[in-house]
Design a protein around this motif. Structure first.
Motif, PDB file in Angstrom:
ATOM      1  N   ILE A   7       0.842  -1.191   0.000  1.00  0.00           N
ATOM      2  CA  ILE A   7       0.000   0.000   0.000  1.00  0.00           C
ATOM      3  C   ILE A   7       0.879   1.243   0.000  1.00  0.00           C
ATOM      4  O   ILE A   7       1.593   1.504   0.984  1.00  0.00           O
ATOM      5  CB  ILE A   7      -0.916   0.010   1.243  1.00  0.00           C
ATOM      6  N   PRO A   8       0.858   2.046  -1.075  1.00  0.00           N
ATOM      7  CA  PRO A   8       1.608   3.300  -1.060  1.00  0.00           C
ATOM      8  C   PRO A   8       0.917   4.295  -0.127  1.00  0.00           C
ATOM      9  O   PRO A   8      -0.295   4.454  -0.167  1.00  0.00           O
ATOM     10  CB  PRO A   8       1.564   3.766  -2.516  1.00  0.00           C
ATOM     11  N   LEU A   9       1.694   4.933   0.732  1.00  0.00           N
ATOM     12  CA  LEU A   9       1.123   5.843   1.711  1.00  0.00           C
ATOM     13  C   LEU A   9       1.142   7.301   1.248  1.00  0.00           C
ATOM     14  O   LEU A   9       0.519   8.146   1.873  1.00  0.00           O
ATOM     15  CB  LEU A   9       1.864   5.714   3.046  1.00  0.00           C
ATOM     16  N   GLY A  10       1.886   7.610   0.189  1.00  0.00           N
ATOM     17  CA  GLY A  10       1.928   8.982  -0.318  1.00  0.00           C
ATOM     18  C   GLY A  10       2.796   9.903   0.516  1.00  0.00           C
ATOM     19  O   GLY A  10       2.734  11.112   0.372  1.00  0.00           O
ATOM     20  N   GLY A  11       3.602   9.354   1.384  1.00  0.00           N
ATOM     21  CA  GLY A  11       4.496  10.125   2.239  1.00  0.00           C
ATOM     22  C   GLY A  11       5.107   9.203   3.275  1.00  0.00           C
ATOM     23  O   GLY A  11       4.812   8.012   3.313  1.00  0.00           O
ATOM     24  N   ALA A  12       5.940   9.785   4.122  1.00  0.00           N
ATOM     25  CA  ALA A  12       6.606   8.993   5.155  1.00  0.00           C
ATOM     26  C   ALA A  12       5.579   8.378   6.099  1.00  0.00           C
ATOM     27  O   ALA A  12       4.528   8.961   6.368  1.00  0.00           O
ATOM     28  CB  ALA A  12       7.582   9.856   5.929  1.00  0.00           C
ATOM     29  N   ILE A  13       5.898   7.203   6.621  1.00  0.00           N
ATOM     30  CA  ILE A  13       4.967   6.453   7.448  1.00  0.00           C
ATOM     31  C   ILE A  13       4.590   7.199   8.725  1.00  0.00           C
ATOM     32  O   ILE A  13       3.497   7.034   9.243  1.00  0.00           O
ATOM     33  CB  ILE A  13       5.534   5.052   7.770  1.00  0.00           C
ATOM     34  N   ASP A  14       5.491   8.061   9.217  1.00  0.00           N
ATOM     35  CA  ASP A  14       5.167   8.811  10.435  1.00  0.00           C
ATOM     36  C   ASP A  14       4.413  10.102  10.139  1.00  0.00           C
ATOM     37  O   ASP A  14       3.986  10.802  11.051  1.00  0.00           O
ATOM     38  CB  ASP A  14       6.413   9.084  11.276  1.00  0.00           C
ATOM     39  N   GLY A  15       4.242  10.417   8.856  1.00  0.00           N
ATOM     40  CA  GLY A  15       3.452  11.581   8.464  1.00  0.00           C
ATOM     41  C   GLY A  15       4.134  12.924   8.605  1.00  0.00           C
ATOM     42  O   GLY A  15       3.559  13.948   8.232  1.00  0.00           O
ATOM     43  N   ARG A  20      12.332   7.066   4.724  1.00  0.00           N
ATOM     44  CA  ARG A  20      12.283   6.165   3.566  1.00  0.00           C
ATOM     45  C   ARG A  20      11.105   5.207   3.600  1.00  0.00           C
ATOM     46  O   ARG A  20      10.776   4.608   2.589  1.00  0.00           O
ATOM     47  CB  ARG A  20      13.588   5.370   3.474  1.00  0.00           C
ATOM     48  N   LEU A  21      10.486   5.018   4.765  1.00  0.00           N
ATOM     49  CA  LEU A  21       9.353   4.095   4.854  1.00  0.00           C
ATOM     50  C   LEU A  21       8.096   4.822   4.396  1.00  0.00           C
ATOM     51  O   LEU A  21       7.474   5.568   5.131  1.00  0.00           O
ATOM     52  CB  LEU A  21       9.200   3.573   6.284  1.00  0.00           C
ATOM     53  N   ARG A  22       7.745   4.618   3.115  1.00  0.00           N
ATOM     54  CA  ARG A  22       6.661   5.353   2.489  1.00  0.00           C
ATOM     55  C   ARG A  22       5.528   4.443   2.012  1.00  0.00           C
ATOM     56  O   ARG A  22       4.639   4.868   1.300  1.00  0.00           O
ATOM     57  CB  ARG A  22       7.212   6.155   1.307  1.00  0.00           C
ATOM     58  N   ASN A  23       5.593   3.176   2.420  1.00  0.00           N
ATOM     59  CA  ASN A  23       4.618   2.177   1.991  1.00  0.00           C
ATOM     60  C   ASN A  23       4.339   1.224   3.147  1.00  0.00           C
ATOM     61  O   ASN A  23       5.113   1.133   4.094  1.00  0.00           O
ATOM     62  CB  ASN A  23       5.176   1.360   0.815  1.00  0.00           C
ATOM     63  N   ALA A  24       3.238   0.505   3.048  1.00  0.00           N
ATOM     64  CA  ALA A  24       2.908  -0.521   4.034  1.00  0.00           C
ATOM     65  C   ALA A  24       2.765  -1.860   3.321  1.00  0.00           C
ATOM     66  O   ALA A  24       2.387  -1.919   2.144  1.00  0.00           O
ATOM     67  CB  ALA A  24       1.623  -0.170   4.767  1.00  0.00           C
ATOM     68  N   PHE A  25       3.070  -2.921   4.035  1.00  0.00           N
ATOM     69  CA  PHE A  25       3.012  -4.282   3.504  1.00  0.00           C
ATOM     70  C   PHE A  25       2.185  -5.106   4.478  1.00  0.00           C
ATOM     71  O   PHE A  25       2.429  -5.075   5.685  1.00  0.00           O
ATOM     72  CB  PHE A  25       4.432  -4.828   3.368  1.00  0.00           C
ATOM     73  N   VAL A  26       1.201  -5.835   3.977  1.00  0.00           N
ATOM     74  CA  VAL A  26       0.283  -6.604   4.819  1.00  0.00           C
ATOM     75  C   VAL A  26       0.827  -8.017   5.018  1.00  0.00           C
ATOM     76  O   VAL A  26       1.096  -8.725   4.043  1.00  0.00           O
ATOM     77  CB  VAL A  26      -1.126  -6.669   4.187  1.00  0.00           C
TER      78      VAL A  26
END
Length: 82
Positions: A7-15, A20-26
């Motif tokens: 899942i692309p988050l459209g920005g850094a995971i912490d907002g 570099r962590l800009r996506n999530a993986f299930v």
């Protein structure tokens, strides 16, 4: 959305950072039950793990199972540190 989805988050995971962590993986959780029962049916538990754009692309090219195995081989999986 299911196991192996990226899942692309459209920005850094912490907002807030340029991390570099800009996506999530299930993935299926390793430190929790895989699910539980309710009167209405079974509930599956899933975990979202932060991944880089490079890992996102590798998951697309090689498949979610290969990406999950690679991530599980690290000492920090499934912890995400932005």
């Amino acid at each position: 959305m299911g196991v192996g989805a990226r899942i692309p988050l459209g920005g850094a995971i912490d907002g807030i950072s340029n991390g570099r962590l800009r996506n999530a993986f299930v993935v299926v959780p390793e430190n929790l039950p895989k699910g539980f029962e309710l009167p209405s049916g079974h509930v599956n538990l899933l975990t979202l793990v932060g991944i880089t754009d490079k890992e996102f692309a590798a998951g697309r090219a090689e498949g979610g199972d290969v990406l999950a195995a690679r991530l599980r081989s690290t000492s920090t999986f499934p912890v995400t540190v932005p």
